[in-house]
Write an enzyme that holds these catalytic residues in place. Structure first.
Site, PDB file in Angstrom:
ATOM      1  N   GLY A  11     -18.475   4.304 -23.635  1.00 27.66           N
ATOM      2  CA  GLY A  11     -18.316   2.948 -24.194  1.00 27.66           C
ATOM      3  C   GLY A  11     -19.589   2.142 -24.042  1.00 27.66           C
ATOM      4  N   GLY A  14     -20.158  -1.543 -25.157  1.00 29.07           N
ATOM      5  CA  GLY A  14     -19.263  -2.603 -24.674  1.00 29.07           C
ATOM      6  C   GLY A  14     -19.949  -3.553 -23.700  1.00 29.07           C
ATOM      7  N   ARG A  15     -19.232  -4.607 -23.337  1.00 30.25           N
ATOM      8  CA  ARG A  15     -19.785  -5.571 -22.361  1.00 30.25           C
ATOM      9  C   ARG A  15     -20.182  -4.860 -21.074  1.00 30.25           C
ATOM     10  NH1 ARG A  15     -16.382  -8.619 -25.246  1.00 30.25           N
ATOM     11  NH2 ARG A  15     -14.616  -7.462 -24.435  1.00 30.25           N
ATOM     12  N   MET A  16     -19.278  -4.038 -20.541  1.00 29.59           N
ATOM     13  CA  MET A  16     -19.597  -3.309 -19.314  1.00 29.59           C
ATOM     14  C   MET A  16     -20.511  -2.127 -19.591  1.00 29.59           C
ATOM     15  SD  MET A  16     -18.744  -4.692 -16.565  1.00 29.59           S
ATOM     16  CE  MET A  16     -19.216  -3.281 -15.581  1.00 29.59           C
ATOM     17  N   GLU A  37     -19.916   6.941 -27.357  1.00 34.46           N
ATOM     18  CA  GLU A  37     -19.098   5.990 -28.124  1.00 34.46           C
ATOM     19  C   GLU A  37     -18.112   6.808 -28.941  1.00 34.46           C
ATOM     20  OE1 GLU A  37     -18.005   3.152 -28.610  1.00 34.46           O
ATOM     21  OE2 GLU A  37     -19.203   1.958 -27.234  1.00 34.46           O
ATOM     22  N   GLY A 101     -13.076   2.309 -14.572  1.00 36.07           N
ATOM     23  CA  GLY A 101     -12.910   0.864 -14.390  1.00 36.07           C
ATOM     24  C   GLY A 101     -11.899   0.297 -15.369  1.00 36.07           C
ATOM     25  N   THR A 102     -11.494   1.107 -16.339  1.00 34.72           N
ATOM     26  CA  THR A 102     -10.564   0.659 -17.392  1.00 34.72           C
ATOM     27  C   THR A 102      -9.273   0.109 -16.787  1.00 34.72           C
ATOM     28  OG1 THR A 102     -11.438   2.449 -18.754  1.00 34.72           O
ATOM     29  CG2 THR A 102      -9.358   1.442 -19.485  1.00 34.72           C
ATOM     30  N   HIS A 158      -9.801 -15.101 -17.424  1.00 35.18           N
ATOM     31  CA  HIS A 158     -10.818 -14.226 -18.025  1.00 35.18           C
ATOM     32  C   HIS A 158     -11.239 -14.741 -19.397  1.00 35.18           C
ATOM     33  CE1 HIS A 158      -9.424 -11.269 -15.017  1.00 35.18           C
ATOM     34  NE2 HIS A 158     -10.622 -10.754 -15.146  1.00 35.18           N
ATOM     35  N   HIS A 159     -12.309 -14.172 -19.896  1.00 34.71           N
ATOM     36  CA  HIS A 159     -12.871 -14.459 -21.217  1.00 34.71           C
ATOM     37  C   HIS A 159     -11.862 -14.208 -22.357  1.00 34.71           C
ATOM     38  CE1 HIS A 159     -13.364 -10.049 -21.711  1.00 34.71           C
ATOM     39  NE2 HIS A 159     -13.588 -10.092 -20.399  1.00 34.71           N
ATOM     40  N   LYS A 162     -10.555 -10.493 -23.542  1.00 34.76           N
ATOM     41  CA  LYS A 162      -9.778  -9.558 -22.707  1.00 34.76           C
ATOM     42  C   LYS A 162      -8.432  -9.247 -23.370  1.00 34.76           C
ATOM     43  CE  LYS A 162      -8.472  -8.448 -17.989  1.00 34.76           C
ATOM     44  NZ  LYS A 162      -9.007  -7.087 -18.132  1.00 34.76           N
TER      45      LYS A 162
HETATM   46  N1  NDP Z   1     -12.782  -2.269 -12.841  1.00 34.76           N
HETATM   47  C1  NDP Z   1     -13.674  -3.236 -13.013  1.00 34.76           C
HETATM   48  O1  NDP Z   1     -14.408  -3.632 -12.077  1.00 34.76           O
HETATM   49  C2  NDP Z   1     -13.811  -3.846 -14.359  1.00 34.76           C
HETATM   50  C3  NDP Z   1     -13.026  -3.393 -15.374  1.00 34.76           C
HETATM   51  N2  NDP Z   1     -13.198  -3.837 -16.650  1.00 34.76           N
HETATM   52  C4  NDP Z   1     -12.379  -3.189 -17.660  1.00 34.76           C
HETATM   53  O2  NDP Z   1     -13.211  -2.319 -18.419  1.00 34.76           O
HETATM   54  C5  NDP Z   1     -12.694  -2.200 -19.747  1.00 34.76           C
HETATM   55  C6  NDP Z   1     -13.770  -2.523 -20.767  1.00 34.76           C
HETATM   56  O3  NDP Z   1     -14.130  -3.879 -20.651  1.00 34.76           O
HETATM   57  P1  NDP Z   1     -15.269  -4.508 -21.591  1.00 34.76           P
HETATM   58  O4  NDP Z   1     -16.566  -3.796 -21.389  1.00 34.76           O
HETATM   59  O5  NDP Z   1     -15.217  -5.968 -21.370  1.00 34.76           O
HETATM   60  O6  NDP Z   1     -14.676  -4.156 -23.039  1.00 34.76           O
HETATM   61  P2  NDP Z   1     -15.425  -3.884 -24.412  1.00 34.76           P
HETATM   62  O7  NDP Z   1     -14.385  -3.929 -25.457  1.00 34.76           O
HETATM   63  O8  NDP Z   1     -16.620  -4.765 -24.514  1.00 34.76           O
HETATM   64  O9  NDP Z   1     -15.960  -2.384 -24.245  1.00 34.76           O
HETATM   65  C7  NDP Z   1     -15.179  -1.227 -24.354  1.00 34.76           C
HETATM   66  C8  NDP Z   1     -16.013  -0.171 -25.028  1.00 34.76           C
HETATM   67  O10 NDP Z   1     -15.358   1.093 -24.998  1.00 34.76           O
HETATM   68  C9  NDP Z   1     -15.526   1.679 -26.276  1.00 34.76           C
HETATM   69  N3  NDP Z   1     -14.570   2.746 -26.549  1.00 34.76           N
HETATM   70  C10 NDP Z   1     -13.281   2.628 -26.924  1.00 34.76           C
HETATM   71  N4  NDP Z   1     -12.754   3.857 -27.132  1.00 34.76           N
HETATM   72  C11 NDP Z   1     -13.745   4.758 -26.875  1.00 34.76           C
HETATM   73  C12 NDP Z   1     -13.831   6.185 -26.931  1.00 34.76           C
HETATM   74  N5  NDP Z   1     -12.789   6.932 -27.310  1.00 34.76           N
HETATM   75  N6  NDP Z   1     -15.004   6.766 -26.610  1.00 34.76           N
HETATM   76  C13 NDP Z   1     -16.050   6.033 -26.247  1.00 34.76           C
HETATM   77  N7  NDP Z   1     -16.054   4.681 -26.206  1.00 34.76           N
HETATM   78  C14 NDP Z   1     -14.902   4.049 -26.507  1.00 34.76           C
HETATM   79  C15 NDP Z   1     -15.388   0.502 -27.229  1.00 34.76           C
HETATM   80  O11 NDP Z   1     -15.854   0.803 -28.512  1.00 34.76           O
HETATM   81  P3  NDP Z   1     -15.196   0.031 -29.791  1.00 34.76           P
HETATM   82  O12 NDP Z   1     -15.502  -1.409 -29.575  1.00 34.76           O
HETATM   83  O13 NDP Z   1     -15.890   0.631 -30.940  1.00 34.76           O
HETATM   84  O14 NDP Z   1     -13.727   0.323 -29.757  1.00 34.76           O
HETATM   85  C16 NDP Z   1     -16.276  -0.502 -26.510  1.00 34.76           C
HETATM   86  O15 NDP Z   1     -17.644  -0.288 -26.798  1.00 34.76           O
HETATM   87  C17 NDP Z   1     -11.467  -3.131 -19.807  1.00 34.76           C
HETATM   88  O16 NDP Z   1     -10.299  -2.368 -19.540  1.00 34.76           O
HETATM   89  C18 NDP Z   1     -11.736  -4.106 -18.654  1.00 34.76           C
HETATM   90  O17 NDP Z   1     -10.576  -4.696 -18.140  1.00 34.76           O
HETATM   91  C19 NDP Z   1     -14.144  -4.760 -16.957  1.00 34.76           C
HETATM   92  C20 NDP Z   1     -14.952  -5.272 -15.984  1.00 34.76           C
HETATM   93  C21 NDP Z   1     -14.842  -4.876 -14.592  1.00 34.76           C
HETATM   94  O1  LIG Z   2     -11.866  -7.383 -18.632  1.00 33.33           O
HETATM   95  C1  LIG Z   2     -12.656  -7.879 -17.801  1.00 33.33           C
HETATM   96  O2  LIG Z   2     -13.646  -8.530 -18.136  1.00 33.33           O
HETATM   97  C2  LIG Z   2     -12.403  -7.624 -16.379  1.00 33.33           C
HETATM   98  N1  LIG Z   2     -11.470  -6.772 -16.078  1.00 33.33           N
HETATM   99  C3  LIG Z   2     -11.078  -6.359 -14.778  1.00 33.33           C
HETATM  100  C4  LIG Z   2      -9.631  -6.749 -14.537  1.00 33.33           C
HETATM  101  O3  LIG Z   2      -8.791  -6.525 -15.426  1.00 33.33           O
HETATM  102  O4  LIG Z   2      -9.327  -7.257 -13.469  1.00 33.33           O
HETATM  103  C5  LIG Z   2     -12.036  -6.794 -13.712  1.00 33.33           C
HETATM  104  C6  LIG Z   2     -12.712  -8.117 -13.945  1.00 33.33           C
HETATM  105  O5  LIG Z   2     -11.858  -9.142 -13.564  1.00 33.33           O
HETATM  106  C7  LIG Z   2     -13.237  -8.275 -15.357  1.00 33.33           C
END
Ligand code: NDP
Ligand SMILES: O=C(O)C1=N[C@H](C(=O)O)C[C@H](O)C1
Length: 272
Positions: A11, A14-16, A37, A101-102, A158-159, A162
């Site tokens: 991914g 994505g943001r992360m 991706e 982290g998903t 959150h933003h 989410k």
């Molecule tokens: N555990 C932790 O500390 C944290 C967890 N998170 C979690 O991480 C996840 C992602 O957050 P965030 O980055 O904000 O979300 P984003 O939507 O910005 O990023 C997710 C990325 O994953 C990609 N993706 C989806 N399906 C696939 C696939 N089959 N193969 C490869 N890439 C894929 C998406 O592509 P596309 O857009 O094209 O679908 C996108 O680029 C969320 O579940 C969030 O809650 C976030 C921050 C901290």
């Molecule tokens: O989606 C986010 O951005 C985040 N997701 C995680 C959660 O679901 O707790 C971690 C963090 O808070 C950011």
């Protein structure tokens, strides 16, 4: 350079994902081995550094997980539940540590990840930061110390992008609180309230979610008792803290026995 672990970022756009690519690239103790991706994504085939708007990093964005993981030691995955469940099996096949982290995973998703963890090292946490994981330890202790005269409420913000609620972090905090009182979270879970709900039930743990703007992640655990109220809280001010935890987990997992681990294991905070 070849003797440091190779990391694949799933991914990557994505943001992360972007944060992880940058963090791995800047780390002296690992190398960026791949960027993934989903098929059809506009970044496929492009250099990931250039796609992010910077200098070339010599890694093309791939849509084939097994190809991307060839010669890699870990995959860091902050994506979406369906993608993460699929990756759990593939990472196990590739003998790569899978850092998850998903959030928003169902019980069924977690059961599938458990299955993959019989043959692979998986580290999963709804929040990879040191502060939140430490907070879960504190919440468990406070919940155990205060009786059910103290109502527990978890509030998170959150933003606007989410997609899941309550957040993974809120659920971790709720689980810690329930555990402190000798329950499983499912027994005492009270979803967001609306309408004529009736009076609050004693012993329940309530959840509320705010979504707006660019809030990175705010979590409060409120213990509301007779005549006093205690609040334990965490604020994330920079996404790099999640990436930092994920990188630590990827290194920690190298050479471990197969299993489904948490950040408490990685941070040595254990069950207490
Ligand atoms: N555990 C932790 O500390 C944290 C967890 N998170 C979690 O991480 C996840 C992602 O957050 P965030 O980055 O904000 O979300 P984003 O939507 O910005 O990023 C997710 C990325 O994953 C990609 N993706 C989806 N399906 C696939 C696939 N089959 N193969 C490869 N890439 C894929 C998406 O592509 P596309 O857009 O094209 O679908 C996108 O680029 C969320 O579940 C969030 O809650 C976030 C921050 C901290
Ligand atoms: O989606 C986010 O951005 C985040 N997701 C995680 C959660 O679901 O707790 C971690 C963090 O808070 C950011």
């Amino acid at each position: 350079m070849m003797d440091v672990p190779g990391i694949v970022v799933m991914g990557a756009s994505g943001r992360m994902g972007r944060m992880l690519v940058q963090s791995v690239q800047e780390s002296p103790v690992m190398r960026l081995a791949g960027a993934l991706e989903r098929p059809g994504h506009e970044w496929i085939g492009r250099d990931v550094g250039e796609a992010m708007g910077g200098a070339a990093l010599g890694v093309a964005v791939n849509d084939d997980p097994l190809e991307a993981m060839a010669g890699a030691q870990a995959v860091i995955d902050f994506t979406a539940p369906a993608a993460t469940v699929e990756m759990a099996t593939l990472a196990a096949q590739a003998r790569a540590v899978h850092v998850i982290g998903t959030t928003g995973l169902t019980d069924d998703d977690i059961a599938k990840i458990d299955l993959a963890a019989r043959h692979a090292v998986i580290v999963r946490a709804g929040n990879m930061s040191l502060g939140v994981n430490l907070l879960t330890v504190l919440v468990r202790k406070v919940a155990a110390a205060l009786d059910e005269d103290f109502d527990i409420e978890v509030v998170e913000a959150h933003h606007r992008h989410k997609v899941d609620a309550p957040s993974g972090t809120a659920l971790m905090l709720g689980e810690a609180a329930a555990d402190g009182r000798g329950h499983g979270l499912k027994e005492v879970y009270e979803a967001a309230r609306d309408g004529i709900t009736g009076a609050r039930k004693r012993g329940q743990i309530g959840f509320s979610a705010i979504r707006g703007g660019d809030i990175i992640g705010e979590h409060d655990v409120i213990f509301a008792g007779p005549g006093e109220r205690l609040t334990l809280s965490h604020s994330a001010t920079d996404r790099s803290l999640f990436a930092k935890g994920a990188l630590k987990a990827a290194l920690w997992g190298q050479g471990r026995r197969p299993g489904h681990y948490s950040m408490l294991d990685v941070l040595g905070l254990g069950a207490s």
